[in-house]
Design a protein around this motif. Structure first.
Motif, PDB file in Angstrom:
ATOM      1  N   TYR A 168     -25.944  -2.748   5.361  1.00 28.37           N
ATOM      2  CA  TYR A 168     -25.394  -1.946   4.827  1.00 28.37           C
ATOM      3  C   TYR A 168     -24.321  -0.881   5.733  1.00 28.37           C
ATOM      4  CZ  TYR A 168     -27.741  -2.302   0.272  1.00 28.37           C
ATOM      5  OH  TYR A 168     -28.185  -2.477  -1.173  1.00 28.37           O
ATOM      6  N   ASN A 220     -12.539   0.302   6.600  1.00 29.52           N
ATOM      7  CA  ASN A 220     -12.978   0.895   4.745  1.00 29.52           C
ATOM      8  C   ASN A 220     -13.937  -0.321   4.413  1.00 29.52           C
ATOM      9  OD1 ASN A 220     -10.834   2.833   5.035  1.00 29.52           O
ATOM     10  ND2 ASN A 220      -9.579   1.362   4.321  1.00 29.52           N
ATOM     11  N   LEU A 221     -15.028  -1.070   4.788  1.00 29.65           N
ATOM     12  CA  LEU A 221     -16.118  -1.121   4.434  1.00 29.65           C
ATOM     13  C   LEU A 221     -16.528  -1.070   2.940  1.00 29.65           C
ATOM     14  CD1 LEU A 221     -18.771  -3.029   7.463  1.00 29.65           C
ATOM     15  CD2 LEU A 221     -15.759  -4.223   5.836  1.00 29.65           C
ATOM     16  N   PHE A 222     -17.052  -1.937   2.047  1.00 28.76           N
ATOM     17  CA  PHE A 222     -17.367  -0.785   0.851  1.00 28.76           C
ATOM     18  C   PHE A 222     -18.569  -0.492   1.659  1.00 28.76           C
ATOM     19  CE2 PHE A 222     -14.843  -4.847  -0.592  1.00 28.76           C
ATOM     20  CZ  PHE A 222     -13.771  -4.645  -0.682  1.00 28.76           C
ATOM     21  N   ILE A 223     -18.953   0.994   1.085  1.00 31.02           N
ATOM     22  CA  ILE A 223     -19.279   1.476   1.206  1.00 31.02           C
ATOM     23  C   ILE A 223     -21.398   0.815   0.870  1.00 31.02           C
ATOM     24  CG2 ILE A 223     -20.686   3.855   1.504  1.00 31.02           C
ATOM     25  CD1 ILE A 223     -18.245   5.526   1.614  1.00 31.02           C
ATOM     26  N   ASN A 224     -21.277  -0.005  -0.187  1.00 30.63           N
ATOM     27  CA  ASN A 224     -21.993   0.413  -1.615  1.00 30.63           C
ATOM     28  C   ASN A 224     -22.738  -1.309  -1.149  1.00 30.63           C
ATOM     29  OD1 ASN A 224     -20.128   0.070  -2.800  1.00 30.63           O
ATOM     30  ND2 ASN A 224     -21.350  -0.109  -4.709  1.00 30.63           N
ATOM     31  N   LYS A 225     -21.936  -1.894  -0.399  1.00 24.32           N
ATOM     32  CA  LYS A 225     -21.808  -3.612  -0.463  1.00 24.32           C
ATOM     33  C   LYS A 225     -22.656  -3.518   0.971  1.00 24.32           C
ATOM     34  CE  LYS A 225     -20.220  -3.861  -4.260  1.00 24.32           C
ATOM     35  NZ  LYS A 225     -21.172  -4.162  -5.304  1.00 24.32           N
ATOM     36  N   CYS A 240      -6.211  -4.873  -0.907  1.00 23.67           N
ATOM     37  CA  CYS A 240      -5.959  -6.191  -0.466  1.00 23.67           C
ATOM     38  C   CYS A 240      -7.328  -7.328  -0.002  1.00 23.67           C
ATOM     39  CB  CYS A 240      -5.665  -5.389   0.918  1.00 23.67           C
ATOM     40  SG  CYS A 240      -5.177  -4.384   1.574  1.00 23.67           S
ATOM     41  N   ALA A 241      -8.562  -7.037  -0.722  1.00 20.43           N
ATOM     42  CA  ALA A 241      -9.622  -8.494  -0.806  1.00 20.43           C
ATOM     43  C   ALA A 241      -8.901  -9.051  -2.427  1.00 20.43           C
ATOM     44  CB  ALA A 241     -10.846  -8.098  -0.809  1.00 20.43           C
ATOM     45  N   MET A 298      -8.761  -8.098  -5.093  1.00 21.28           N
ATOM     46  CA  MET A 298      -8.833  -7.405  -6.808  1.00 21.28           C
ATOM     47  C   MET A 298      -7.954  -6.337  -7.549  1.00 21.28           C
ATOM     48  SD  MET A 298     -12.959  -6.500  -5.908  1.00 21.28           S
ATOM     49  CE  MET A 298     -13.019  -6.499  -3.933  1.00 21.28           C
ATOM     50  N   ARG A 350     -30.107   3.082  -0.754  1.00 16.27           N
ATOM     51  CA  ARG A 350     -28.774   2.057  -1.388  1.00 16.27           C
ATOM     52  C   ARG A 350     -28.035   1.940  -0.063  1.00 16.27           C
ATOM     53  NH1 ARG A 350     -27.565  -0.656  -6.196  1.00 16.27           N
ATOM     54  NH2 ARG A 350     -26.469  -2.152  -4.251  1.00 16.27           N
ATOM     55  N   GLY A 396      -9.855   5.027   1.603  1.00 17.36           N
ATOM     56  CA  GLY A 396      -9.738   2.950   2.113  1.00 17.36           C
ATOM     57  C   GLY A 396     -10.441   2.887   0.886  1.00 17.36           C
ATOM     58  N   GLN A 397     -11.323   2.915   0.082  1.00 22.01           N
ATOM     59  CA  GLN A 397     -13.027   1.942  -0.573  1.00 22.01           C
ATOM     60  C   GLN A 397     -11.023   1.014  -1.544  1.00 22.01           C
ATOM     61  OE1 GLN A 397     -15.826   1.716  -0.318  1.00 22.01           O
ATOM     62  NE2 GLN A 397     -15.120   2.096   1.962  1.00 22.01           N
ATOM     63  N   ALA A 413      -8.773  -1.628   0.451  1.00 23.28           N
ATOM     64  CA  ALA A 413      -9.493  -2.161   0.880  1.00 23.28           C
ATOM     65  C   ALA A 413     -10.019  -2.966  -0.464  1.00 23.28           C
ATOM     66  CB  ALA A 413     -11.049  -2.036   1.361  1.00 23.28           C
ATOM     67  N   GLN A 442     -20.225   4.472  -6.713  1.00 21.28           N
ATOM     68  CA  GLN A 442     -20.146   5.118  -5.851  1.00 21.28           C
ATOM     69  C   GLN A 442     -20.195   6.534  -5.578  1.00 21.28           C
ATOM     70  OE1 GLN A 442     -17.436   4.751  -2.223  1.00 21.28           O
ATOM     71  NE2 GLN A 442     -17.560   2.193  -2.401  1.00 21.28           N
ATOM     72  N   HIS A 456     -23.021   1.974   6.677  1.00 24.92           N
ATOM     73  CA  HIS A 456     -23.952   2.443   7.521  1.00 24.92           C
ATOM     74  C   HIS A 456     -24.996   2.150   8.479  1.00 24.92           C
ATOM     75  CE1 HIS A 456     -27.585   3.380   5.875  1.00 24.92           C
ATOM     76  NE2 HIS A 456     -27.381   2.452   4.750  1.00 24.92           N
ATOM     77  N   GLU A 491     -17.278 -10.054  -1.951  1.00 21.17           N
ATOM     78  CA  GLU A 491     -16.981  -9.164  -3.576  1.00 21.17           C
ATOM     79  C   GLU A 491     -15.465  -9.853  -4.301  1.00 21.17           C
ATOM     80  OE1 GLU A 491     -19.009  -7.617  -4.972  1.00 21.17           O
ATOM     81  OE2 GLU A 491     -18.013  -6.394  -6.379  1.00 21.17           O
ATOM     82  N   GLY A 492     -14.516 -10.178  -2.938  1.00 22.47           N
ATOM     83  CA  GLY A 492     -12.665  -9.943  -3.243  1.00 22.47           C
ATOM     84  C   GLY A 492     -13.141 -11.759  -3.578  1.00 22.47           C
ATOM     85  N   ARG A 514     -23.087   8.057  -7.748  1.00 23.06           N
ATOM     86  CA  ARG A 514     -24.814   8.345  -6.509  1.00 23.06           C
ATOM     87  C   ARG A 514     -24.099   9.793  -6.489  1.00 23.06           C
ATOM     88  NH1 ARG A 514     -26.081   4.624  -1.730  1.00 23.06           N
ATOM     89  NH2 ARG A 514     -25.823   2.732  -3.193  1.00 23.06           N
ATOM     90  N   ARG A 534     -14.239 -10.451   6.316  1.00 20.90           N
ATOM     91  CA  ARG A 534     -13.365 -10.081   4.927  1.00 20.90           C
ATOM     92  C   ARG A 534     -12.014 -10.344   4.536  1.00 20.90           C
ATOM     93  NH1 ARG A 534     -13.786  -4.292   2.389  1.00 20.90           N
ATOM     94  NH2 ARG A 534     -12.251  -3.647   4.430  1.00 20.90           N
ATOM     95  N   PHE A 552      -6.129  -7.245   5.520  1.00 21.61           N
ATOM     96  CA  PHE A 552      -5.544  -6.172   5.384  1.00 21.61           C
ATOM     97  C   PHE A 552      -6.293  -6.550   6.316  1.00 21.61           C
ATOM     98  CE2 PHE A 552      -4.212  -1.689   6.170  1.00 21.61           C
ATOM     99  CZ  PHE A 552      -2.467  -2.574   6.206  1.00 21.61           C
ATOM    100  N   LEU A 598       0.855  -1.090   0.054  1.00 24.01           N
ATOM    101  CA  LEU A 598      -0.031   0.234   0.074  1.00 24.01           C
ATOM    102  C   LEU A 598       0.841   1.585   0.100  1.00 24.01           C
ATOM    103  CD1 LEU A 598      -2.855  -1.262   2.778  1.00 24.01           C
ATOM    104  CD2 LEU A 598      -3.070  -0.979  -0.325  1.00 24.01           C
ATOM    105  N   PHE A 643      -8.236  -2.672   8.354  1.00 21.28           N
ATOM    106  CA  PHE A 643      -7.922  -1.083   8.803  1.00 21.28           C
ATOM    107  C   PHE A 643      -8.057  -0.419   9.913  1.00 21.28           C
ATOM    108  CE2 PHE A 643      -8.140  -2.046   4.029  1.00 21.28           C
ATOM    109  CZ  PHE A 643      -6.883  -1.435   3.303  1.00 21.28           C
TER     110      PHE A 643
END
Lengths: 245, 226
Positions: free
Chosen positions: A137, A91-96, B128-129, B131, B221, B121-122, B125, B144, A139, A104-105, B147, A153, A85, A51, A87
């Motif tokens: 989600y 840093n969760l994917f906001i839209n998932k 690191c996953a 992808m 969403r 961070g998106q 992350a 994202q 949030h 996802e990964g 939107r 994850r 990793f 990173l 954090f």
């Protein structure tokens, strides 16, 4: 030996953040990295997963040699598939949803079929106690819940090692416990972990080795039983007295 | 016939004469230019955020030119100017090219800002996953960013509806030119220009409604990035 880090150096502008750090990690080790802010501990973790690009240094990980400054993209991609990793700010994917954060990964990165990825995803969520929140989600989750999903994850692709970058520092005090409990059970399950943390109790009770970083160097490295009772270096003594034990 | 009766008759007969070019020219011109514009904008934004060296400067240059010169001048250059250089384009293709490139320049800045507003961070992350950069960009970052970009892009679309009236200057018979011709024939500029104004207003009102409905759907969403 799972991971051997040799002479890593990194500067930001003219500030030497890592001066010359070497470290060995065995399979099953839980290494806590302590140190005051600015001591280079987060940068160390981030360099190991590319990173950040180190200025110099190399490492041997799981039988493969990596130049920490000049490793090619393909090698980095392969490395990241074998590591997890976590954090500080999740840093969760906001839209998932929680489940999709885990799958996802597996699907996009590891080429897994959706059904198989979802089986694994649910299993991981169960292990961190988040199965019933699979469709929530980020949030809609508390910080502690988000971090547990983030750990699920990181575990999902069955990594050889998981790096934790201050995983509880952004949490409200009453939420720290649930995250540490998950990490503890991971450690007890034999996962190799490198944990940058300020949680002295976790370092003392869970880790197999404690590393103190001070001004970009490793000031002391010892099993926690020794580190906390008989610190050898001046830096360790001062750090422990400031941390209140 | 009284004056009021005459005006009313003019309004009713001219209505379809303006509306038909609206349906046949103004709206297709808007929609096609907007779609091409969005594609151009996406590519222009991506080469910038991905720091692709040569393309990045090219993208900046393109945005600089198209944002910094009047669209009317661009239309004149393409339709009246390029034939002198040996490139002859019909009026409608000329308009399509200029509107697409113009929309692309403005929308690319909207998209670039929206992509940059997604927390760093998106991407980390996602990498690191396991992808790839491209996977993270298309599966996580762009949805994202979309939107965040949606309201300003709707603005661009509504602006474009009205800007297509500039094509009247290069002989494209869209709503405004249709109205202009009737006005010249009937000596009723006030009536005709008000009428065509109302038609533009109608189209924009429909679009604004649609925008609100879409935003509500996106909202369900989870919150936007940033």
């Amino acid at each position: 030996m799972l991971l051997e880090i040799n002479h890593i150096q990194k500067s930001f502008d003219n500030l030497a953040v890592l001066k010359d750090v070497s470290l060995k990690v065995n399979s099953g080790d839980v290494i806590t990295i302590l140190g005051r802010s600015g001591s280079g501990k987060t940068t160390l973790l981030r360099c190991l997963n590319f990173l950040e690009r180190a200025d110099k240094g190399d490492m041997l990980f799981d039988g493969t040699h990596y130049d920490l400054h000049a490793a090619p993209k393909s090698q980095i991609a392969a490395l990241r598939k074998k590591t997890g990793f976590v954090f500080q700010d999740y840093n969760l994917f906001i839209n998932k949803t929680a489940l999709k954060n885990v799958t996802e990964g597996l699907i996009a990165g590891h080429g897994m079929k959706r059904a198989e990825a979802e089986d694994i995803g649910m299993e991981m969520l169960r292990r961190v106690g988040m199965a019933e929140k699979r469709d929530s989600y980020p949030h809609e989750l508390s910080g502690g819940q988000q971090q547990r999903v983030a750990i699920a994850r990181a575990m999902a692709a069955n990594p050889r090692i998981i790096f934790f970058d201050e995983p509880t520092s952004a949490l409200d005090p009453q939420l720290v416990g649930e995250v540490l409990a998950v990490m503890r059970s991971l450690a007890e399950g034999g996962m190799t972990m490198m944990v940058v943390t300020h949680e002295m109790n976790f370092a003392r009770n869970v880790s197999t080795r404690t590393v103190l970083m001070h001004e970009g160097e490793i000031a002391e490295e010892a099993p926690p039983s020794e580190f906390f009772t008989h610190p050898r270096s001046e830096a360790a003594r001062r750090f422990l007295s400031l941390e209140g034990k | 016939m009284t004056r009021a009766e005459r005006v009313w008759q003019l309004l009713t007969t001219s209505f379809s004469q303006i509306l038909i070019p609206g349906l046949e020219v103004t709206i297709p011109l808007t929609v096609i230019s907007f779609v091409f514009g969005l594609i151009i904008a996406l590519l222009t934004a991506l080469v910038q955020v991905a720091h692709i060296k040569g393309l990045r400067s090219l993208a900046r240059f393109y945005v600089w030119i198209f944002r910094g010169t009047p669209m009317l001048v661009q239309l004149y250059i393409v339709f009246y100017g390029l034939p002198k250089m040996g490139l002859i384009l019909d009026a409608i293709p000329s308009a399509l090219i200029v509107f697409s490139l113009n929309t692309g320049a403005y929308a690319s800045e909207t998209m670039r800002a929206a992509i940059e507003a997604v927390p760093k961070g998106q991407m980390e992350a996602g990498l690191c996953a396991g992808m790839s950069y491209t996977d993270v960009m298309f599966r996580l970052i762009l949805p994202q960013a979309l939107r965040t970009a949606f309201p300003p892009l709707s603005n661009t679309l509504i602006g474009l509806v009205k800007d297509t009236s500039l094509a009247a200057n290069i002989t494209v018979t869209e709503m405004f030119l249709a109205a202009q011709r009737i006005a010249a024939r009937t000596y009723e500029p006030f009536v005709l220009y008000c009428e065509v104004g109302v038609l533009y207003l109608l189209i924009c009102t429909v679009l604004t409604r649609l925008q609100r409905i879409c935003e509500k759907k996106l909202e369900r969403r989870g919150p936007r990035a940033a």
